[in-house]
Enzyme design. Structure first.
Site, PDB file in Angstrom:
ATOM      1  N   LEU A 160     -53.664  66.192  24.070  1.00 21.07           N
ATOM      2  CA  LEU A 160     -53.376  67.126  22.971  1.00 21.07           C
ATOM      3  C   LEU A 160     -52.815  68.452  23.494  1.00 21.07           C
ATOM      4  O   LEU A 160     -53.387  69.506  23.202  1.00 21.07           O
ATOM      5  CB  LEU A 160     -54.662  67.415  22.193  1.00 21.07           C
ATOM      6  N   PRO A 161     -51.726  68.422  24.253  1.00 21.95           N
ATOM      7  CA  PRO A 161     -51.165  69.698  24.690  1.00 21.95           C
ATOM      8  C   PRO A 161     -50.692  70.497  23.477  1.00 21.95           C
ATOM      9  O   PRO A 161     -50.217  69.911  22.497  1.00 21.95           O
ATOM     10  CB  PRO A 161     -49.991  69.279  25.576  1.00 21.95           C
ATOM     11  N   HIS A 162     -50.860  71.795  23.547  1.00 24.07           N
ATOM     12  CA  HIS A 162     -50.466  72.637  22.418  1.00 24.07           C
ATOM     13  C   HIS A 162     -50.248  74.065  22.879  1.00 24.07           C
ATOM     14  O   HIS A 162     -50.807  74.481  23.893  1.00 24.07           O
ATOM     15  CB  HIS A 162     -51.523  72.591  21.314  1.00 24.07           C
ATOM     16  N   ALA A 163     -49.437  74.777  22.116  1.00 24.19           N
ATOM     17  CA  ALA A 163     -49.223  76.196  22.412  1.00 24.19           C
ATOM     18  C   ALA A 163     -48.591  76.885  21.222  1.00 24.19           C
ATOM     19  O   ALA A 163     -47.848  76.277  20.456  1.00 24.19           O
ATOM     20  CB  ALA A 163     -48.309  76.349  23.633  1.00 24.19           C
ATOM     21  N   ARG A 216     -51.100  77.171  28.775  1.00 22.34           N
ATOM     22  CA  ARG A 216     -52.244  76.794  27.937  1.00 22.34           C
ATOM     23  C   ARG A 216     -53.021  75.653  28.587  1.00 22.34           C
ATOM     24  O   ARG A 216     -54.239  75.651  28.622  1.00 22.34           O
ATOM     25  CB  ARG A 216     -51.740  76.402  26.537  1.00 22.34           C
TER      26      ARG A 216
END
Length: 151
Positions: A64-67, A50
């Protein structure tokens, strides 16, 4: 939501990290320890994929890493306070607050709701400062629960 989005055990204060992968891995380890992620390597690969699509750094020292991932059991938010900062590709420099959003693969709406609610709060310097100034993990979790989690 039956399970809290964030709890004190999902908050890391004074994180020392060499780069974004390092801080993300430390936060994933917290999610695994809490039983919210079933495979650390699998989820790390999903987050990295991502992140490769688009940098998740925001102005104001935010990462804001997200998956969405099949390895996530419940929508969760882990937060790392990184005094030394790590690069998440934000235009104004390194991130000192890193929020890892973990959503189940089937949890499309939850993931977007969390991201939107968090982003709306993060544009306010006083909100970011309250997290930076929070003395411990319990206070950080309480601030986020109060300010971000939809009632």
């Amino acid at each position: 939501m039956s399970t809290s989005l964030i709890t004190p055990d999902l908050v890391a204060v004074d994180v020392v990290a060499t780069d974004r992968d390092d801080v993300v891995r430390q936060l994933i380890d917290k999610l695994v320890a809490a039983g919210r992620v079933t495979d650390a390597d699998g989820f790390a690969a999903d987050v990295k994929a991502r992140e490769a699509q688009m940098a998740t750094g925001m102005p104001g020292g935010i990462g804001l890493p997200h998956a969405r991932s099949e390895y996530v059991t419940t929508p969760s938010l882990a937060l790392g306070k990184v005094p030394g900062g790590v690069d998440f590709g934000a235009p104004d420099g390194p991130a000192t607050l890193v929020f890892l959003i973990a959503a189940p693969a089937s949890g499309d709406a939850d993931h977007l709701k969390i991201l939107a609610a968090l982003a709306r709060r993060l544009v306010h310097p006083e909100f970011r400062q309250s997290l930076t100034d929070a003395p411990d993990a319990a206070t950080v979790a309480e601030i986020i629960t109060r300010e971000v989690v939809p009632a």
